[in-house]
Design a protein around this motif. Sequence first.
Motif, PDB file in Angstrom:
ATOM      1  N   GLN A 150       1.208  12.501  -7.704  1.00 38.66           N
ATOM      2  CA  GLN A 150       1.280  13.769  -6.973  1.00 38.66           C
ATOM      3  C   GLN A 150       0.499  13.598  -5.676  1.00 38.66           C
ATOM      4  O   GLN A 150      -0.696  13.297  -5.700  1.00 38.66           O
ATOM      5  CB  GLN A 150       0.675  14.901  -7.801  1.00 38.66           C
ATOM      6  CG  GLN A 150       0.394  16.175  -7.023  1.00 38.66           C
ATOM      7  CD  GLN A 150       1.666  16.883  -6.570  1.00 38.66           C
ATOM      8  OE1 GLN A 150       2.552  17.131  -7.371  1.00 38.66           O
ATOM      9  NE2 GLN A 150       1.752  17.179  -5.281  1.00 38.66           N
ATOM     10  N   PHE A 151       1.194  13.749  -4.557  1.00 36.73           N
ATOM     11  CA  PHE A 151       0.544  13.608  -3.256  1.00 36.73           C
ATOM     12  C   PHE A 151       0.290  15.000  -2.676  1.00 36.73           C
ATOM     13  O   PHE A 151       1.211  15.801  -2.510  1.00 36.73           O
ATOM     14  CB  PHE A 151       1.435  12.816  -2.287  1.00 36.73           C
ATOM     15  CG  PHE A 151       1.651  11.378  -2.694  1.00 36.73           C
ATOM     16  CD1 PHE A 151       0.774  10.389  -2.294  1.00 36.73           C
ATOM     17  CD2 PHE A 151       2.734  11.031  -3.490  1.00 36.73           C
ATOM     18  CE1 PHE A 151       0.971   9.064  -2.669  1.00 36.73           C
ATOM     19  CE2 PHE A 151       2.937   9.709  -3.875  1.00 36.73           C
ATOM     20  CZ  PHE A 151       2.056   8.729  -3.460  1.00 36.73           C
ATOM     21  N   TRP A 152      -0.984  15.277  -2.365  1.00 34.82           N
ATOM     22  CA  TRP A 152      -1.364  16.519  -1.704  1.00 34.82           C
ATOM     23  C   TRP A 152      -1.625  16.240  -0.232  1.00 34.82           C
ATOM     24  O   TRP A 152      -2.346  15.305   0.114  1.00 34.82           O
ATOM     25  CB  TRP A 152      -2.629  17.106  -2.336  1.00 34.82           C
ATOM     26  CG  TRP A 152      -2.480  17.514  -3.772  1.00 34.82           C
ATOM     27  CD1 TRP A 152      -2.957  16.860  -4.867  1.00 34.82           C
ATOM     28  CD2 TRP A 152      -1.808  18.670  -4.266  1.00 34.82           C
ATOM     29  NE1 TRP A 152      -2.626  17.530  -6.023  1.00 34.82           N
ATOM     30  CE2 TRP A 152      -1.924  18.656  -5.681  1.00 34.82           C
ATOM     31  CE3 TRP A 152      -1.126  19.736  -3.658  1.00 34.82           C
ATOM     32  CZ2 TRP A 152      -1.370  19.650  -6.486  1.00 34.82           C
ATOM     33  CZ3 TRP A 152      -0.583  20.724  -4.456  1.00 34.82           C
ATOM     34  CH2 TRP A 152      -0.712  20.674  -5.856  1.00 34.82           C
ATOM     35  N   SER A 189      -4.821   7.930   7.583  1.00 39.43           N
ATOM     36  CA  SER A 189      -5.310   7.498   6.270  1.00 39.43           C
ATOM     37  C   SER A 189      -4.163   7.000   5.400  1.00 39.43           C
ATOM     38  O   SER A 189      -4.324   6.057   4.624  1.00 39.43           O
ATOM     39  CB  SER A 189      -6.062   8.629   5.576  1.00 39.43           C
ATOM     40  OG  SER A 189      -5.223   9.742   5.330  1.00 39.43           O
ATOM     41  N   VAL A 190      -3.004   7.618   5.526  1.00 36.15           N
ATOM     42  CA  VAL A 190      -1.811   7.158   4.801  1.00 36.15           C
ATOM     43  C   VAL A 190      -1.458   5.734   5.223  1.00 36.15           C
ATOM     44  O   VAL A 190      -1.251   4.841   4.398  1.00 36.15           O
ATOM     45  CB  VAL A 190      -0.614   8.097   5.074  1.00 36.15           C
ATOM     46  CG1 VAL A 190       0.673   7.516   4.493  1.00 36.15           C
ATOM     47  CG2 VAL A 190      -0.883   9.477   4.493  1.00 36.15           C
ATOM     48  N   GLN A 191      -1.395   5.537   6.530  1.00 32.58           N
ATOM     49  CA  GLN A 191      -1.012   4.222   7.060  1.00 32.58           C
ATOM     50  C   GLN A 191      -2.038   3.148   6.734  1.00 32.58           C
ATOM     51  O   GLN A 191      -1.693   1.976   6.588  1.00 32.58           O
ATOM     52  CB  GLN A 191      -0.820   4.334   8.574  1.00 32.58           C
ATOM     53  CG  GLN A 191       0.345   5.238   8.959  1.00 32.58           C
ATOM     54  CD  GLN A 191       0.289   5.713  10.402  1.00 32.58           C
ATOM     55  OE1 GLN A 191      -0.770   5.750  11.026  1.00 32.58           O
ATOM     56  NE2 GLN A 191       1.433   6.103  10.951  1.00 32.58           N
ATOM     57  N   ALA A 192      -3.291   3.548   6.568  1.00 30.99           N
ATOM     58  CA  ALA A 192      -4.351   2.580   6.287  1.00 30.99           C
ATOM     59  C   ALA A 192      -4.396   2.180   4.824  1.00 30.99           C
ATOM     60  O   ALA A 192      -4.656   1.016   4.506  1.00 30.99           O
ATOM     61  CB  ALA A 192      -5.704   3.161   6.698  1.00 30.99           C
ATOM     62  N   ILE A 217       1.982  14.817   7.581  1.00 29.50           N
ATOM     63  CA  ILE A 217       1.368  13.789   6.719  1.00 29.50           C
ATOM     64  C   ILE A 217       2.328  13.418   5.599  1.00 29.50           C
ATOM     65  O   ILE A 217       2.477  12.244   5.240  1.00 29.50           O
ATOM     66  CB  ILE A 217       0.019  14.292   6.167  1.00 29.50           C
ATOM     67  CG1 ILE A 217      -0.906  14.707   7.305  1.00 29.50           C
ATOM     68  CG2 ILE A 217      -0.639  13.198   5.310  1.00 29.50           C
ATOM     69  CD1 ILE A 217      -2.183  15.390   6.847  1.00 29.50           C
ATOM     70  N   GLY A 218       3.015  14.420   5.053  1.00 31.68           N
ATOM     71  CA  GLY A 218       4.023  14.142   4.036  1.00 31.68           C
ATOM     72  C   GLY A 218       5.154  13.284   4.582  1.00 31.68           C
ATOM     73  O   GLY A 218       5.640  12.365   3.910  1.00 31.68           O
TER      74      GLY A 218
END
Length: 286
Positions: free
Chosen positions: A233-235, A200-203, A241-242
Amino acid sequence: MTRPKAKNDDLAFSLQSAIAKEHFSSDVQVVSLPALTIRPYAWQELSIVAQNDFQSLSQFDAVFCVSPIAIEQFFTLVEQQSLILPENMLFLCVGTGSQSQLEQRGIAQSRIVVAQQGNDSEALLAALSEQPLALKKLLIIRADTGRDWFKEQLQAQGIAVYTHAIYRRESVVLNAEQKHFFTYLNANTTFQWLFTSSESVQALIPSLYNLGVFNHLFRDEQSQGRAERIGHQFWVIHPRIGQTIAHVFEKLSSKNTEKMHLTISMVGAENQQIQEAMLKHIHNMG
């Protein structure tokens, strides 16, 4: 909220209700922004090998569904094709959410092996090592992409592991309304982002980056060493994932993440844990 829509809805409703109850500013919005869509494979799209394995599930000692989505799609296939689940088959899973989903499907708790600490394959492997299970043959249910670490660890122990993808994850393209929303946001807008997978990050992040959403993550020389309000703020539910977030930003900006206002924090995978963390953050922001 960047999870698939079906997973976003319950949390988004609960969080918006809690925000209203806490009498936060009406400017606080919960936005569902799925980064991925889940596209199940139809039976006829599966390979002959996969079909044969599903039709003879009794050959396997256990099934490992790598996520709640994998559980959902697996049992959908079972129902659609009238597949027979052996009564003594074990089910491996990661996280209490997946365990609850299996129990809702009628799988007895005694047949479920789940990691009590941690929500990844490493934790599940540790849980397996603590139980006297004589696994000889394992079926892994997953998407078309994913890590092979768990499979490799079991194979090294002499266990035969078969992996079949029964769905794929496709990147969502931002529509005109979403692009307009992010393009014309107030420059002082602060964000909380929830990412529950590296995919999801890459998308999603590259599309938002190109819209300028993350422009103020990058320090200029005059801001070095000066305390500034952090706008993002990234959860994340797992350290990997971080790491993916940091890697994606480094790739997009050609800058080291030390030059960015990146705030990445761990949060539990359950909705209640996520909601509590986000509400606390809103309180702290004042």
